[in-house]
Structures are given as C-alpha cells and as structure tokens.
Design a protein around this motif. Structure first.
Motif, PDB file in Angstrom:
ATOM      1  N   PRO A   3       0.835  -1.203   0.000  1.00  0.00           N
ATOM      2  CA  PRO A   3       0.000   0.000   0.000  1.00  0.00           C
ATOM      3  C   PRO A   3       0.866   1.248   0.000  1.00  0.00           C
ATOM      4  CG  PRO A   3       0.141  -0.906   2.212  1.00  0.00           C
ATOM      5  CD  PRO A   3       0.845  -1.891   1.303  1.00  0.00           C
ATOM      6  N   TYR A   4       0.293   2.339  -0.509  1.00  0.00           N
ATOM      7  CA  TYR A   4       0.951   3.623  -0.355  1.00  0.00           C
ATOM      8  C   TYR A   4       0.879   4.029   1.117  1.00  0.00           C
ATOM      9  CZ  TYR A   4       0.982   4.218  -5.412  1.00  0.00           C
ATOM     10  OH  TYR A   4       1.206   4.066  -6.742  1.00  0.00           O
ATOM     11  N   ILE A   5       1.906   4.701   1.594  1.00  0.00           N
ATOM     12  CA  ILE A   5       1.909   5.169   2.974  1.00  0.00           C
ATOM     13  C   ILE A   5       1.671   6.670   2.960  1.00  0.00           C
ATOM     14  CG2 ILE A   5       3.258   5.397   5.087  1.00  0.00           C
ATOM     15  CD1 ILE A   5       4.720   2.884   4.318  1.00  0.00           C
ATOM     16  N   PRO A   6       0.546   7.145   3.494  1.00  0.00           N
ATOM     17  CA  PRO A   6       0.274   8.584   3.447  1.00  0.00           C
ATOM     18  C   PRO A   6       1.119   9.335   4.454  1.00  0.00           C
ATOM     19  CG  PRO A   6      -1.464   7.457   4.651  1.00  0.00           C
ATOM     20  CD  PRO A   6      -0.536   6.381   4.127  1.00  0.00           C
ATOM     21  N   VAL A  38      15.878   7.264   0.437  1.00  0.00           N
ATOM     22  CA  VAL A  38      16.407   7.251   1.804  1.00  0.00           C
ATOM     23  C   VAL A  38      16.312   5.872   2.433  1.00  0.00           C
ATOM     24  CG1 VAL A  38      16.008   8.125   4.131  1.00  0.00           C
ATOM     25  CG2 VAL A  38      15.996   9.695   2.197  1.00  0.00           C
ATOM     26  N   GLY A  39      15.203   5.175   2.207  1.00  0.00           N
ATOM     27  CA  GLY A  39      15.030   3.871   2.826  1.00  0.00           C
ATOM     28  C   GLY A  39      13.706   3.253   2.440  1.00  0.00           C
ATOM     29  N   VAL A  40      13.359   2.192   3.147  1.00  0.00           N
ATOM     30  CA  VAL A  40      12.133   1.448   2.884  1.00  0.00           C
ATOM     31  C   VAL A  40      11.305   1.408   4.160  1.00  0.00           C
ATOM     32  CG1 VAL A  40      11.163  -0.773   2.186  1.00  0.00           C
ATOM     33  CG2 VAL A  40      13.297   0.033   1.152  1.00  0.00           C
ATOM     34  N   PHE A  41      10.034   1.764   4.037  1.00  0.00           N
ATOM     35  CA  PHE A  41       9.166   1.748   5.210  1.00  0.00           C
ATOM     36  C   PHE A  41       8.978   0.332   5.736  1.00  0.00           C
ATOM     37  CE2 PHE A  41       7.914   5.875   6.189  1.00  0.00           C
ATOM     38  CZ  PHE A  41       7.647   6.606   5.040  1.00  0.00           C
ATOM     39  N   GLU A  42       8.820   0.250   7.059  1.00  0.00           N
ATOM     40  CA  GLU A  42       8.476  -0.999   7.734  1.00  0.00           C
ATOM     41  C   GLU A  42       7.058  -0.892   8.278  1.00  0.00           C
ATOM     42  OE1 GLU A  42      11.419  -1.328  10.751  1.00  0.00           O
ATOM     43  OE2 GLU A  42      13.015  -1.940   9.378  1.00  0.00           O
ATOM     44  N   ALA A  43       6.517  -2.008   8.726  1.00  0.00           N
ATOM     45  CA  ALA A  43       5.172  -2.006   9.303  1.00  0.00           C
ATOM     46  C   ALA A  43       5.160  -1.219  10.609  1.00  0.00           C
ATOM     47  CB  ALA A  43       4.708  -3.437   9.552  1.00  0.00           C
ATOM     48  N   VAL A  44       4.141  -0.398  10.771  1.00  0.00           N
ATOM     49  CA  VAL A  44       3.962   0.345  12.015  1.00  0.00           C
ATOM     50  C   VAL A  44       3.586  -0.627  13.132  1.00  0.00           C
ATOM     51  CG1 VAL A  44       2.535   2.082  13.162  1.00  0.00           C
ATOM     52  CG2 VAL A  44       3.301   2.445  10.803  1.00  0.00           C
ATOM     53  N   LYS A  45       4.174  -0.455  14.300  1.00  0.00           N
ATOM     54  CA  LYS A  45       3.894  -1.347  15.434  1.00  0.00           C
ATOM     55  C   LYS A  45       2.604  -0.938  16.123  1.00  0.00           C
ATOM     56  CE  LYS A  45       8.327  -3.306  16.691  1.00  0.00           C
ATOM     57  NZ  LYS A  45       9.138  -3.798  17.816  1.00  0.00           N
ATOM     58  N   GLN A  46       1.627  -1.802  16.056  1.00  0.00           N
ATOM     59  CA  GLN A  46       0.371  -1.575  16.760  1.00  0.00           C
ATOM     60  C   GLN A  46       0.473  -1.990  18.218  1.00  0.00           C
ATOM     61  OE1 GLN A  46      -2.009   0.030  15.262  1.00  0.00           O
ATOM     62  NE2 GLN A  46      -1.110  -0.056  13.205  1.00  0.00           N
ATOM     63  N   LEU A  55      15.203   3.455  12.973  1.00  0.00           N
ATOM     64  CA  LEU A  55      15.089   4.648  12.148  1.00  0.00           C
ATOM     65  C   LEU A  55      13.615   4.955  11.932  1.00  0.00           C
ATOM     66  CD1 LEU A  55      17.766   3.782   9.439  1.00  0.00           C
ATOM     67  CD2 LEU A  55      18.061   5.280  11.428  1.00  0.00           C
ATOM     68  N   PHE A  56      13.274   6.250  11.833  1.00  0.00           N
ATOM     69  CA  PHE A  56      11.864   6.596  11.659  1.00  0.00           C
ATOM     70  C   PHE A  56      11.740   7.939  10.960  1.00  0.00           C
ATOM     71  CE2 PHE A  56      13.027   8.849  15.483  1.00  0.00           C
ATOM     72  CZ  PHE A  56      12.303  10.033  15.412  1.00  0.00           C
ATOM     73  N   LEU A  57      10.550   8.156  10.446  1.00  0.00           N
ATOM     74  CA  LEU A  57      10.131   9.447   9.913  1.00  0.00           C
ATOM     75  C   LEU A  57       9.035   9.968  10.826  1.00  0.00           C
ATOM     76  CD1 LEU A  57      10.579  11.230   7.274  1.00  0.00           C
ATOM     77  CD2 LEU A  57       8.433  10.226   6.489  1.00  0.00           C
ATOM     78  N   HIS A  58       9.117  11.243  11.241  1.00  0.00           N
ATOM     79  CA  HIS A  58       8.078  11.816  12.090  1.00  0.00           C
ATOM     80  C   HIS A  58       6.833  12.076  11.243  1.00  0.00           C
ATOM     81  CE1 HIS A  58       5.983  14.353  14.926  1.00  0.00           C
ATOM     82  NE2 HIS A  58       6.936  14.192  15.823  1.00  0.00           N
ATOM     83  N   LEU A 156       6.973   6.606  12.162  1.00  0.00           N
ATOM     84  CA  LEU A 156       6.821   5.820  10.937  1.00  0.00           C
ATOM     85  C   LEU A 156       8.159   5.138  10.682  1.00  0.00           C
ATOM     86  CD1 LEU A 156       4.849   8.304   8.655  1.00  0.00           C
ATOM     87  CD2 LEU A 156       3.952   6.307   9.858  1.00  0.00           C
ATOM     88  N   PRO A 157       8.289   3.855  11.047  1.00  0.00           N
ATOM     89  CA  PRO A 157       9.595   3.186  10.998  1.00  0.00           C
ATOM     90  C   PRO A 157      10.043   2.889   9.571  1.00  0.00           C
ATOM     91  CG  PRO A 157       7.885   1.609  11.570  1.00  0.00           C
ATOM     92  CD  PRO A 157       7.213   2.964  11.525  1.00  0.00           C
ATOM     93  N   TYR A 158      11.351   2.956   9.354  1.00  0.00           N
ATOM     94  CA  TYR A 158      11.918   2.555   8.063  1.00  0.00           C
ATOM     95  C   TYR A 158      13.288   1.956   8.300  1.00  0.00           C
ATOM     96  CZ  TYR A 158      15.001   6.718   7.759  1.00  0.00           C
ATOM     97  OH  TYR A 158      15.971   7.680   7.971  1.00  0.00           O
ATOM     98  N   ASN A 159      13.821   1.297   7.281  1.00  0.00           N
ATOM     99  CA  ASN A 159      15.189   0.779   7.368  1.00  0.00           C
ATOM    100  C   ASN A 159      16.005   1.332   6.215  1.00  0.00           C
ATOM    101  OD1 ASN A 159      15.067  -1.119   5.020  1.00  0.00           O
ATOM    102  ND2 ASN A 159      13.516  -2.133   6.297  1.00  0.00           N
ATOM    103  N   SER A 160      17.309   1.275   6.374  1.00  0.00           N
ATOM    104  CA  SER A 160      18.236   1.826   5.395  1.00  0.00           C
ATOM    105  C   SER A 160      19.470   0.942   5.332  1.00  0.00           C
ATOM    106  CB  SER A 160      18.637   3.255   5.798  1.00  0.00           C
ATOM    107  OG  SER A 160      19.693   3.737   4.978  1.00  0.00           O
TER     108      SER A 160
END
Length: 354
Positions: A3-6, A38-46, A55-58, A156-160
C-alpha cells in the motif's frame, strides 16, 4: 502490491510502494532540490515498542530520526470521561473541577537528522533539550541540539542500508552499526551511561492533553533541578507544548494567558502576544506547532494552566484551554545533570513565560 503510505503535512515526498524519498537541497539544482531514496518503510507497530536504533520518519513534522530509548509516561487526556479511580484533580482556580484518568503511553528519546532541521523550524521549536548549567549562574542553561521526544503514534519506521543514515554529531557516540541485529544499530556504553546519569532530568513522566473547538493542546512538563540564588532555592521546569488543528478551518494563535500557582501560596498571571515570539498559523497543510519554554518557582512544587487566544480567518476569536499540569520536584537534587558527551550551547533562561 504494497500500500501507499500517506505522509501528511510534511516536506517529504513518497513514491511507489514502500520506497521513501526525500528532497535533497543544492544550489545548482532546478528549484534547489532533487529527490533521493532514503530507505524502505516498515510495518507500524500496533503493539509493543520500538527498539533502540530504530530509524523513523516523524508523521507530523517530517524529519528523519533514530530512537535512543523509550519512556513510559502517564497520559492525562481531558477529552476522555474517566472513572473515579486513577485520576488527577485540578489545582484551585483551574478549568472546572474535572478529574482526569491517566493511562500509560510510550514516548521515545530520539536524535533528529540535522539535515531536516531547517525544514521543520516553522512548525517546531523543540529540536533541542535544555538542562541547568553546572555552575553558579542560576539562570544559565545548556542545550543539546537535535534531541527530541516523540510519541509512539508519530513514529513511521523505516530501514536503510547506510551505516550512518542519520547526520547528528552524537549519532556515532551513542549507537554503533551491527548488521546482525534488527534494527542494525545498538546502544554504545556512552549512551547507557549518559541515560543513567541524566535520568532524573530527561525523564518524561506525565503528559496532559485537552481539545477545545478542534484545537488540541498537549503539554509535557520536565523538572530541571534546583539552584540557590540570593539565599533562596529556585526550582526550574521545562515544558513542551504542541498545538494541533484537528479541523478544516485555518486559525492563528494570537495571545497566551498563563496562571501559575506556587506551593508558597503565590498566584502569578502572565499575558502576552503569541508564543516564543511567534504567532503560528494552523492549517490542514501545517496543522501542528511545537515549542518549549521554562518556568521557575521559589517553592518545590506548583501548578500551571491557562488559555491561548485563537483567531479565525473572519477575525473572530475563541479561547483554547491549556490543560492544568503539576510542577513537581520529587527528584534527587544532590547531583547536577551531567554535561553532554558531545556538542551543546549555553543560553540564559528567558524572563518571559511562553
């Protein structure tokens, strides 16, 4: 297909699937910027929490960062009707007599990528944490730039694949690259020692939140310590405030009105234009603004509450409540906070409460 991540209200641009790209600014580029992966998003931890080195994006302010360690705070949300147990009552003279239930909420101590600081300066003035200086000047503070507190839902977690994905002078002093781990960054002894030494002055314990006419105000107080001045004790607190426009209407903060009650029995009123010299506009494109300020009392505890005067586009006004919060000094004042292992700058505490 992923999915796209908004990502809303940030300078960040997201491309197909989960590949994350950010604008890179340069003098010789059209319009001064290009896009760089910059990187690849990971699943958000519920459930559960993010680990050191994540690593994360605010999600609101759009900066890149890395998690240093978590804090487990008590969130007192005045928008939720509580049962009678596990609640806090209000100070005398505050908004009504409502008791507020606290629930556990996770925040994170983080480092901000210094490349992103110029892009968030109009929306956030919390990209530094201040401490009482370790010398005789009772008003002197030192600040560590690029140190912030972030709520779990703002991560919003991501890895690099980069070994140094975050640019900050403390990054390599606090964490090390370890490809066998996930995330591939682990805490150095320097970070562990600094956290332990400064725990009383870094600790985030209470968070207060209230919404008035779609404007949500969140307050986080921090005890900074005590200093002696003119044969009396002066107790210092830092507080971080975040305003969020939860509606569709464009509004602007025009005035602040504070009430400050001290255990010594004094009640002070502070009024002024804007906050920290700013009168921020809150819109759908940029719905949030954060800032930090300081307050001192000649007593070990007290309370603060107040209102912000907000202006609509038609010129009408309304008052937004600032949730009441306690100023507590139940920490050990015997040892002053330790200086940072890296860069810092000195400043004087302001005379005007923001």
């Amino acid at each position: 297909m992923y999915p796209y991540i908004p990502i809303l209200h940030t300078h960040v641009q997201i491309r197909v699937q989960c590949i994350m790209t950010l604008p890179v600014f340069g003098r010789n580029r059209p319009e001064g910027k290009i896009l760089e992966t910059v990187g690849v998003f990971e699943a958000v931890k519920q459930h559960g929490k993010y680990e050191t080195g994540q690593l994360f994006l605010h999600s609101v302010f759009g900066y890149r960062g890395i998690v240093l360690f978590p804090w487990h705070a008590r969130l007192y949300d005045r928008d939720i009707t509580p049962p009678m147990s596990d609640s806090k009552s209000e100070p005398p003279g505050a908004h009504g007599s409502k008791e507020v239930k606290g629930k556990t909420h996770t925040y994170y101590q983080v480092l901000i990528d210094t490349r992103d600081c110029p892009h968030i300066s109009q929306r956030s003035q919390t990209e530094a944490v201040t401490f009482l200086a370790n010398h005789d000047d009772s008003r002197a503070l030192y600040a560590i730039p690029g140190l912030d507190y972030v709520s779990h839902e703002d991560i919003l977690p991501y890895n690099s694949t980069e070994q140094v994905p975050i640019q900050h002078e403390l990054f390599e002093r606090f964490v090390m690259y370890n490809p066998s781990k996930s995330p591939p960054f682990t805490a150095r002894d320097t970070l562990k020692a600094w956290q332990e030494k400064n725990h009383p002055w870094l600790e985030l314990s209470d968070v207060h939140r209230e919404t008035t006419e779609n404007i949500r105000v969140t307050v986080i107080p921090f005890y900074m310590g005590m200093r002696e001045a003119q044969n009396s004790h002066v107790y210092w607190w830092r507080y971080c405030i975040r305003l969020e426009n939860m509606g569709n209407e464009v509004v602007q903060l025009r005035e602040r009105h504070w009430r400050i009650f001290s255990l010594s029995g004094t009640l002070e009123t502070v009024r002024g234009r804007g906050v920290v010299g700013r009168e921020p506009v809150l819109s759908k494109e940029q719905p949030a603004f954060q800032y930090s300020s300081h307050v001192s009392l000649q007593a070990p505890s007290g309370h603060m509450w107040g209102t912000f005067r907000i202006e609509r586009t038609d010129g009408s006004h309304f008052d937004v409540r600032i949730p009441p919060f306690s100023l507590e000094s139940n920490k050990d004042d015997k040892a002053p906070p330790a200086g940072p292992p890296g860069p810092s700058f000195c400043q004087s505490a302001p005379n005007v409460i923001g």
